[in-house]
Design an enzyme around this catalytic site. Structure first.
Site, mmCIF file in Angstrom:
data_model
loop_
_atom_site.group_PDB
_atom_site.id
_atom_site.type_symbol
_atom_site.label_atom_id
_atom_site.label_comp_id
_atom_site.label_asym_id
_atom_site.label_seq_id
_atom_site.Cartn_x
_atom_site.Cartn_y
_atom_site.Cartn_z
ATOM 1 N N VAL A 97 3.397 4.970 8.008
ATOM 2 C CA VAL A 97 2.160 4.427 8.593
ATOM 3 C C VAL A 97 1.726 3.176 7.822
ATOM 4 O O VAL A 97 0.541 2.939 7.599
ATOM 5 C CB VAL A 97 1.005 5.460 8.604
ATOM 6 C CG1 VAL A 97 -0.054 5.066 9.641
ATOM 7 C CG2 VAL A 97 1.470 6.869 8.899
ATOM 8 N N ALA A 98 2.703 2.385 7.392
ATOM 9 C CA ALA A 98 2.410 1.144 6.670
ATOM 10 C C ALA A 98 1.364 1.390 5.579
ATOM 11 O O ALA A 98 1.470 2.355 4.824
ATOM 12 C CB ALA A 98 1.988 0.055 7.650
ATOM 13 N N CYS A 99 0.348 0.556 5.535
ATOM 14 C CA CYS A 99 -0.634 0.624 4.439
ATOM 15 C C CYS A 99 -1.484 1.891 4.462
ATOM 16 O O CYS A 99 -2.178 2.188 3.491
ATOM 17 C CB CYS A 99 -1.550 -0.586 4.489
ATOM 18 S SG CYS A 99 -0.684 -2.087 4.055
ATOM 19 N N SER A 100 -1.480 2.606 5.572
ATOM 20 C CA SER A 100 -2.276 3.837 5.624
ATOM 21 C C SER A 100 -1.419 5.087 5.457
ATOM 22 O O SER A 100 -1.889 6.207 5.709
ATOM 23 C CB SER A 100 -3.076 3.891 6.926
ATOM 24 O OG SER A 100 -4.133 2.968 6.872
ATOM 25 N N SER A 119 0.698 1.516 0.856
ATOM 26 C CA SER A 119 -0.275 2.609 1.029
ATOM 27 C C SER A 119 -0.772 3.208 -0.282
ATOM 28 O O SER A 119 -1.724 3.976 -0.294
ATOM 29 C CB SER A 119 0.346 3.715 1.876
ATOM 30 O OG SER A 119 1.183 4.549 1.107
#
Ligand SMILES: CC(C)(COP(=O)(O)OP(=O)(O)OC[C@H]1O[C@@H](n2cnc3c(N)ncnc32)[C@H](O)[C@@H]1OP(=O)(O)O)[C@@H](O)C(=O)NCCC(=O)NCCS
Length: 378
Positions: free
Chosen positions: A159-162, A339
């Site tokens: 979820v990429a950066c999250s 993340s």
């Protein structure tokens, strides 16, 4: 959005793996500028004719002012500063060897398990969640599960950066639902292979790190220093302003699988403008939905992409700038670690809170994606 259900859930341990190699802004800019001068020399004729634009140099002052980043950690430093290479040189490991991301993950995971006072037998599930995984399958999480001797199951999620907050959400839901008693969440953020070190706009942004957390039922928790999760909230909204197009279709698209558009790239100004108000609204809605007010939040462990984003979000939330104590910053030392940033901040800056204190862990970034958890020191 969800709030506490049958089982009360706590974060009972965290772990942090910091690679041994540091790259300072000066080292990075020196190498980039040498690469630029070589590029401009090589293409002097075309640049002279106006067929190609000369590349401008990068600067340490710009990086610090625009991002707050002073250095970053690299899993492997060799190759990154070599102007004939401009990417790390990471030897390929065989199929019987531990993968790079599993190795990073294990360092952080062991610390989280130990801090929580757990053993492998207590853990029912492993989630490896990050911006990129080095292979499609078998899951890095299953490799980690195997190394640690954990029963149950594991899976990877991106979820990429999250990725870290969304994984914490999944762990929280599994424990509240009773499908797992204790979940190990790990974020081996090996970002350097995806950085375009020839791109002035983004060559300075990322660093490598791994974080881990143990989420478990409060009634099984033996660590007196733990945080109850009292609510989670996630939001996504599609945007192409932060993209990595690296993927298996490059093989059949007959394109360069490692071209600039396949690496991290962004429209940084748009990201800044669009994500800051989204994150601020998300956070104030989340806090209020649980019956709290912004001033009641003692600590904001915010995503660490850019100091100006953090300052703006804090200002919008609090109506004034946040102190370091209220919203600790780690990106000067770690840079943007995809993340892991809010988890690094949490890991390093949660020990002084006292029972009843409220805090918020929040990520925001590519997707766009925003994930938050409201926690209370037990
Ligand atoms: C990426 C980011 C730090 C860039 O900062 P910015 O102030 O928006 O910078 P800009 O790209 O508009 O560039 C400003 C000027 O600095 C120049 N510049 C850009 N990179 C430079 C560098 N490395 N060194 C020196 N100058 C640079 C630009 O050419 C521009 O010059 P101009 O005004 O003459 O056109 C900023 O957009 C940002 O914080 N974005 C948020 C998104 C983010 O951090 N995402 C991470 C992944 S989630």
């Amino acid at each position: 959005m969800s709030s506490a259900k049958p089982y009360s859930v706590v974060i009972s341990g965290t772990g942090l793996f910091t690679p041994e190699h540091i790259i300072t802004n000066k080292e990075l800019v020196d190498s980039y500028n040498r690469w630029v001068r070589q590029y401009n020399r090589k293409h002097a004729a075309k640049i002279e004719k106006g067929e190609l634009e000369a590349k401008p140099e990068s600067s340490v002052e710009f990086i610090v002012k625009a991002s707050g980043i002073e250095q970053r950690f690299a899993y492997v430093k060799e190759g990154i500063l070599d102007i004939e290479r401009m990417r790390p040189l990471i030897p390929e490991r065989g199929e019987v060897d531990l993968s790079d991301q599993a190795e990073m993950a294990l360092h952080a995971a062991r610390e989280a398990i130990q801090t929580a006072g757990k053993t492998a037998a207590d853990v029912d599930a492993v989630i490896v969640s990050c911006a990129y995984t080095q292979r499609s399958y078998p899951a890095i999480a299953i490799e980690v599960q195997n190394e640690l001797g954990i029963n149950g199951f594991g899976f990877d999620m991106l979820v990429a950066c999250s990725a870290a907050t969304f994984a914490l959400h999944r762990g929280y839901e599994m424990v509240t639902a009773g499908t797992a008693r204790c979940v190990l969440l790990i974020n081996p953020e090996l970002t350097s292979p995806q950085v375009n070190y020839c791109d002035r706009d983004s060559h300075f942004i990322f660093g490598d790190v791994a974080t881990a957390a143990i989420v478990e039922r409060a009634d099984n928790c033996t660590n007196s220093h733990c945080y109850e999760i009292i609510g989670t909230k996630a939001k996504t909204q599609f945007s192409s302003n932060v993209r990595s197009n690296m993927g298996y279709l490059s093989r059949v698209n007959d394109v360069d699988p490692f071209g600039p558009d396949k690496l991290f790239h962004q429209n940084g100004r748009r990201v800044f403008k669009e994500v800051c108000p989204m994150a601020e609204r998300h956070l104030s809605d989340h806090v209020q939905s649980l019956g709290f007010t912004i001033p009641e939040i003692k600590r904001w462990w915010l995503h660490q992409a850019n100091i100006n984003m953090n300052n703006m979000i804090a200002k919008r939330l609090l109506g004034r700038g946040a102190t370091f104590e209220e919203a600790p910053i780690v990106l000067d030392r770690y840079a943007n670690t995809a993340s892991a940033g809010s988890l690094i901040a949490f890991h390093l800056h949660n020990h002084d809170l006292v029972a009843g204190d409220l805090g918020v862990i929040c990520s925001f970034g590519a997707g766009y994606s925003i994930g938050s958890l409201i926690v209370r020191k037990k």
